[in-house]
Design a protein around this motif. Structure first.
Motif, mmCIF file in Angstrom:
data_model
loop_
_atom_site.group_PDB
_atom_site.id
_atom_site.type_symbol
_atom_site.label_atom_id
_atom_site.label_comp_id
_atom_site.label_asym_id
_atom_site.label_seq_id
_atom_site.Cartn_x
_atom_site.Cartn_y
_atom_site.Cartn_z
ATOM 1 N N ASN A 141 40.577 38.192 41.505
ATOM 2 C CA ASN A 141 39.778 37.874 42.690
ATOM 3 C C ASN A 141 38.285 38.119 42.508
ATOM 4 O OD1 ASN A 141 41.985 37.089 44.411
ATOM 5 N ND2 ASN A 141 42.563 39.260 44.483
ATOM 6 N N SER A 142 37.897 38.692 41.388
ATOM 7 C CA SER A 142 36.478 38.895 41.107
ATOM 8 C C SER A 142 36.287 38.929 39.604
ATOM 9 C CB SER A 142 35.977 40.213 41.724
ATOM 10 O OG SER A 142 36.503 41.321 41.023
ATOM 11 N N THR A 143 35.049 38.768 39.171
ATOM 12 C CA THR A 143 34.764 38.789 37.740
ATOM 13 C C THR A 143 35.115 40.147 37.147
ATOM 14 O OG1 THR A 143 33.000 37.174 38.086
ATOM 15 C CG2 THR A 143 32.970 38.370 36.015
ATOM 16 N N ALA A 144 35.010 41.197 37.942
ATOM 17 C CA ALA A 144 35.363 42.532 37.461
ATOM 18 C C ALA A 144 36.845 42.641 37.113
ATOM 19 C CB ALA A 144 34.997 43.578 38.508
ATOM 20 N N ASP A 145 37.666 41.779 37.700
ATOM 21 C CA ASP A 145 39.111 41.797 37.421
ATOM 22 C C ASP A 145 39.450 41.207 36.054
ATOM 23 O OD1 ASP A 145 39.548 42.892 39.908
ATOM 24 O OD2 ASP A 145 39.961 40.967 40.877
ATOM 25 N N LEU A 146 38.447 40.731 35.309
ATOM 26 C CA LEU A 146 38.702 40.136 33.996
ATOM 27 C C LEU A 146 38.969 41.185 32.920
ATOM 28 C CD1 LEU A 146 36.002 37.301 33.951
ATOM 29 C CD2 LEU A 146 38.459 37.058 34.295
ATOM 30 N N VAL A 147 38.799 42.461 33.255
ATOM 31 C CA VAL A 147 39.093 43.519 32.298
ATOM 32 C C VAL A 147 40.562 43.417 31.877
ATOM 33 C CG1 VAL A 147 39.232 46.003 31.924
ATOM 34 C CG2 VAL A 147 37.341 45.046 33.255
ATOM 35 N N GLY A 148 40.797 43.311 30.573
ATOM 36 C CA GLY A 148 42.146 43.209 30.051
ATOM 37 C C GLY A 148 42.739 41.806 30.098
ATOM 38 N N LYS A 149 41.950 40.828 30.527
ATOM 39 C CA LYS A 149 42.433 39.451 30.633
ATOM 40 C C LYS A 149 41.943 38.615 29.455
ATOM 41 C CE LYS A 149 44.244 40.367 34.654
ATOM 42 N NZ LYS A 149 45.716 40.450 34.838
ATOM 43 N N LYS A 150 42.623 37.487 29.243
ATOM 44 C CA LYS A 150 42.249 36.560 28.173
ATOM 45 C C LYS A 150 41.274 35.525 28.732
ATOM 46 C CE LYS A 150 46.576 35.677 27.511
ATOM 47 N NZ LYS A 150 47.825 35.056 27.027
ATOM 48 N N LEU A 151 40.061 35.520 28.178
ATOM 49 C CA LEU A 151 39.012 34.604 28.636
ATOM 50 C C LEU A 151 38.686 33.604 27.540
ATOM 51 C CD1 LEU A 151 36.824 34.017 30.916
ATOM 52 C CD2 LEU A 151 35.266 35.357 29.487
ATOM 53 N N ALA A 152 38.514 32.355 27.936
ATOM 54 C CA ALA A 152 38.091 31.312 27.003
ATOM 55 C C ALA A 152 36.683 30.865 27.358
ATOM 56 C CB ALA A 152 39.035 30.119 27.046
ATOM 57 N N THR A 153 36.026 30.266 26.386
ATOM 58 C CA THR A 153 34.718 29.661 26.611
ATOM 59 C C THR A 153 34.630 28.397 25.788
ATOM 60 O OG1 THR A 153 32.329 30.077 26.638
ATOM 61 C CG2 THR A 153 33.552 30.880 24.722
ATOM 62 N N GLY A 154 33.569 27.645 25.972
ATOM 63 C CA GLY A 154 33.380 26.435 25.191
ATOM 64 C C GLY A 154 32.940 26.760 23.776
ATOM 65 N N PRO A 155 32.905 25.759 22.903
ATOM 66 C CA PRO A 155 32.502 25.986 21.517
ATOM 67 C C PRO A 155 30.998 26.216 21.400
ATOM 68 C CG PRO A 155 32.886 23.653 21.904
ATOM 69 C CD PRO A 155 33.300 24.362 23.154
ATOM 70 N N GLY A 156 30.606 26.887 20.336
ATOM 71 C CA GLY A 156 29.187 27.090 20.070
ATOM 72 C C GLY A 156 28.755 28.519 20.293
ATOM 73 N N ALA A 157 27.692 28.912 19.574
ATOM 74 C CA ALA A 157 27.205 30.288 19.619
ATOM 75 C C ALA A 157 26.702 30.677 20.997
ATOM 76 C CB ALA A 157 26.091 30.465 18.575
ATOM 77 N N ILE A 182 35.813 22.334 26.144
ATOM 78 C CA ILE A 182 35.791 22.442 27.602
ATOM 79 C C ILE A 182 36.902 21.627 28.255
ATOM 80 C CG2 ILE A 182 34.444 21.676 29.604
ATOM 81 C CD1 ILE A 182 32.049 22.972 28.466
ATOM 82 N N LYS A 183 37.228 20.470 27.694
ATOM 83 C CA LYS A 183 38.267 19.634 28.283
ATOM 84 C C LYS A 183 39.644 20.287 28.224
ATOM 85 C CE LYS A 183 39.185 16.952 24.064
ATOM 86 N NZ LYS A 183 39.170 15.589 23.460
ATOM 87 N N GLN A 184 39.793 21.338 27.427
ATOM 88 C CA GLN A 184 41.073 22.031 27.296
ATOM 89 C C GLN A 184 41.206 23.226 28.233
ATOM 90 O OE1 GLN A 184 41.322 23.130 23.167
ATOM 91 N NE2 GLN A 184 41.502 21.021 22.444
ATOM 92 N N HIS A 185 40.153 23.598 28.934
ATOM 93 C CA HIS A 185 40.170 24.826 29.726
ATOM 94 C C HIS A 185 41.211 24.798 30.841
ATOM 95 C CE1 HIS A 185 35.836 26.212 28.489
ATOM 96 N NE2 HIS A 185 36.697 26.179 27.490
ATOM 97 N N VAL A 186 41.256 23.733 31.589
ATOM 98 C CA VAL A 186 42.202 23.652 32.715
ATOM 99 C C VAL A 186 43.639 23.690 32.210
ATOM 100 C CG1 VAL A 186 43.045 22.193 34.598
ATOM 101 C CG2 VAL A 186 40.581 22.459 34.236
ATOM 102 N N ALA A 187 43.925 22.917 31.174
ATOM 103 C CA ALA A 187 45.280 22.886 30.622
ATOM 104 C C ALA A 187 45.676 24.235 30.042
ATOM 105 C CB ALA A 187 45.380 21.801 29.552
ATOM 106 N N ALA A 188 44.736 24.935 29.408
ATOM 107 C CA ALA A 188 45.031 26.240 28.814
ATOM 108 C C ALA A 188 45.351 27.273 29.889
ATOM 109 C CB ALA A 188 43.858 26.707 27.958
ATOM 110 N N ALA A 196 41.539 33.004 32.248
ATOM 111 C CA ALA A 196 40.320 32.513 32.885
ATOM 112 C C ALA A 196 39.457 31.833 31.837
ATOM 113 C CB ALA A 196 39.560 33.670 33.532
ATOM 114 N N ALA A 197 38.438 31.111 32.319
ATOM 115 C CA ALA A 197 37.530 30.437 31.386
ATOM 116 C C ALA A 197 36.117 30.462 31.936
ATOM 117 C CB ALA A 197 37.959 28.995 31.143
#
Length: 316
Positions: A141-157, A182-188, A196-197
């Motif tokens: 329910n908040s960004t703080a809840d991402l502790v211990g969760k699997k997060l994805a991001t787009g490619p690139g530094a 990025i096109k894979q985020h929703v499916a993942a 989360a992504a």
């Protein structure tokens, strides 16, 4: 040498500014230089599929470039780093809106004077582009809840540095981030591969319309990296190669005028233009005084430094 994420973000942003300022001091950029009316042939512009790249896409699909006598090809890439690499290799004449400013900044370091930025698109919690999405029924329910969760991001530094920086801000130690197109985020997220992504529009809108994901928070770069939800993050930019500008000044003018024409077509509406600012200054003297990049307002220590550099280097 290990580069810390905050240093990467500062370095890439400063390098992007330096590329623009550097371009305004070079003698070969005047619109009236030799060979102004030569036909450049096919103009290849690299982009990656995010909402801020819409002006290029619309200009191609609506025929604005063709109306200006230009043969412009929009070349899609899976990541902004690939766009920058193609620009360095000479396979592209420019980049579309939304190509990561960090990737362009690093390209400038690799090849000084390679390109000139003429458009940069800011975003924050109100001008929405960057966001974190989760599953529609997620307990997060908040960004703080991402502790211990699997997060994805787009490619690139740039995407990786930002995602890791956000996690560090909410207390995640040694954050581990998966990089996916990025096109894979929703499916993942739907498959449970990630929780989360950190992504860019239109991913959040697409996921919401499909009933798969919801937006957890918008404008996360401004809030967690820049320190203010309303700070403008100039995360993407459009540029043309210096070589192209010098060889084809008339075509360069026509190309940018076609992009600027979008603002006349849509008036003051940002519906189709997204969050892109077309920053223009008219003058008959030279290229730099015709088209200029707007400096970032003083929101953070980094942006204050950039504002001082811009104010001293450019007459706005």
């Amino acid at each position: 040498m290990k580069i810390r994420r905050r240093h990467f973000l500062q370095l890439s942003a400063s390098a992007t500014l330096a590329a623009t300022v550097h371009g305004c001091t070079q003698p070969g950029t005047q619109v009236g230089s030799t060979g102004g009316n030569k036909d450049p042939g096919k103009i290849s512009i690299g982009f990656w599929p995010v909402a801020s790249g819409l002006p290029l896409f619309v200009a191609v699909k609506k025929g604005y470039f063709a109306d200006a006598g230009l043969d412009v090809e929009a070349v899609r890439f899976a990541s902004p780093n690939q766009v920058a690499e193609a620009l360095i290799a000479g396979r592209l004449q420019g980049t579309g809106n939304g190509v990561a400013s960090g990737a362009l900044g690093l390209a400038e370091i690799t090849s000084p004077g390679l390109f000139k930025i003429f458009v940069s698109n800011p975003s924050n919690s109100k001008s929405i582009l960057d966001q974190i999405i989760v599953a529609r029924d997620s307990s997060i329910n908040s960004t703080a809840d991402l502790v211990g969760k699997k997060l994805a991001t787009g490619p690139g530094a740039q995407n990786l540095a930002i995602a890791q920086g956000i996690l560090e801000k909410v207390g995640v130690q040694n954050p581990q981030v998966v990089q996916l197109e990025i096109k894979q985020h929703v499916a993942a997220i739907e498959s449970g591969q990630i929780d989360a992504a950190y992504t860019l529009e239109p991913t959040g809108t697409v996921g919401s319309l499909k009933g798969i994901t919801r937006v957890l928070e918008n404008g996360v770069v401004a809030k967690y990296i820049l320190g203010s939800p309303l700070a403008p993050w100039f995360g993407g930019s459009a540029a043309l190669s210096t070589k192209f500008i010098e060889q084809y000044p008339a075509a360069t003018k026509s190309y940018i005028d076609a992009i600027v024409g979008l603002s006349r077509i849509f008036g003051t509406t940002r519906m189709e233009l997204g969050n892109t600012w077309l920053v223009i200054r008219r003058s008959r003297e030279n290229w730099c005084k015709r088209y200029r990049w707007l400096p970032i307002p003083s929101m953070t220590s980094l942006s204050r430094k950039m504002w001082v550099i811009s104010r001293n280097s450019l007459t706005l």
